[in-house]
Design an enzyme around this catalytic site. Structure first.
Site, PDB file in Angstrom:
ATOM      1  N   GLY A  76      -1.989  -7.513   6.298  1.00 23.09           N
ATOM      2  CA  GLY A  76      -3.204  -6.693   5.599  1.00 23.09           C
ATOM      3  C   GLY A  76      -3.238  -6.555   4.061  1.00 23.09           C
ATOM      4  O   GLY A  76      -2.011  -7.004   3.469  1.00 23.09           O
ATOM      5  N   HIS A 135      -1.793   1.590   7.045  1.00 22.19           N
ATOM      6  CA  HIS A 135      -1.074   1.224   5.879  1.00 22.19           C
ATOM      7  C   HIS A 135      -2.065   0.867   4.709  1.00 22.19           C
ATOM      8  O   HIS A 135      -1.760   1.240   3.700  1.00 22.19           O
ATOM      9  CB  HIS A 135       0.002  -0.051   6.123  1.00 22.19           C
ATOM     10  N   GLU A 136      -2.929   0.031   5.322  1.00 22.99           N
ATOM     11  CA  GLU A 136      -3.992  -0.455   4.290  1.00 22.99           C
ATOM     12  C   GLU A 136      -4.804   0.758   3.873  1.00 22.99           C
ATOM     13  O   GLU A 136      -5.136   0.992   2.570  1.00 22.99           O
ATOM     14  CB  GLU A 136      -4.748  -1.434   4.691  1.00 22.99           C
ATOM     15  N   HIS A 172      -3.221   2.653   0.895  1.00 27.94           N
ATOM     16  CA  HIS A 172      -3.404   1.823  -0.242  1.00 27.94           C
ATOM     17  C   HIS A 172      -4.616   2.427  -0.956  1.00 27.94           C
ATOM     18  O   HIS A 172      -4.464   2.736  -2.056  1.00 27.94           O
ATOM     19  CB  HIS A 172      -3.501   0.298   0.051  1.00 27.94           C
TER      20      HIS A 172
HETATM   21 NI    NI Z   1       0.974  -2.554   1.526  1.00 29.26          NI
END
Ligand code: NI
Length: 163
Positions: free
Chosen positions: A44, A131-132, A135
């Site tokens: 990703g 996780h993305e 971000h």
């Molecule tokens: Ni990352």
């Protein structure tokens, strides 16, 4: 291939802006982002990892190959089946750590043309999307490691700097 920013680049800490313009330029950028994650052999990638401020992420699904790969303005609306999963990050090379994540999620987002959709992801696909999405809020997986683990990473960092 786009350049992937590395920790501690401050641009990784900036929350993304909502996408309003679904134009040709966005389509080109999303295609480049997709090519970059594949070239980097990642699962990703978020736009701010390549210095772009828009709320866009791509994932490379491993559980459900039919899952959407591109998520514009993603919002996770349901989280279930929390577990401890091992993660790493293209922006934090060499670090692997266990993070608490939901392994079943529902996400609402738009595609590259602006059409809204909702999709349920599970397992590694769900973890990767969280996780993305982190971000896009300026959060890195290392922020979610235990205090002890972060302390040890700091020590290791100091040693490396001295060495
Ligand atoms: Ni990352």
């Amino acid at each position: 291939m786009l350049e992937i920013l590395l920790y501690p680049d401050e641009r990784l800490r900036r929350p993304a802006d909502r996408v309003e313009a679904f134009d040709e330029e966005l389509a080109t950028f999303v295609a480049e982002l997709s090519e970059t994650v594949e070239a980097a052999d990642g699962l990703g990638l978020s736009a701010n990892q390549v210095g772009d401020e828009r709320a866009v992420l791509v994932i490379v699904p491993t559980v459900d190959e039919d899952a959407p790969r591109i998520y514009v303005n993603p919002e996770i609306t349901e989280r279930a089946a929390v577990g401890l999963v091992q993660e790493s990050c293209l922006s934090v090379p060499g670090i692997v750590g266990n993070v608490v994540r939901a392994t079943e999620i529902t996400v609402q987002a738009q595609d590259v043309n602006g059409a809204s959709f909702e999709y349920a992801l599970s397992g590694m696909d769900a973890v990767c999307l969280q996780h993305e999405a982190d971000h896009l809020e300026g959060v890195l997986f290392i922020d979610r490691l235990s205090f002890l683990r972060r302390f040890l990473l700091r020590l290791r960092g100091k040693t490396a700097t001295k060495g």
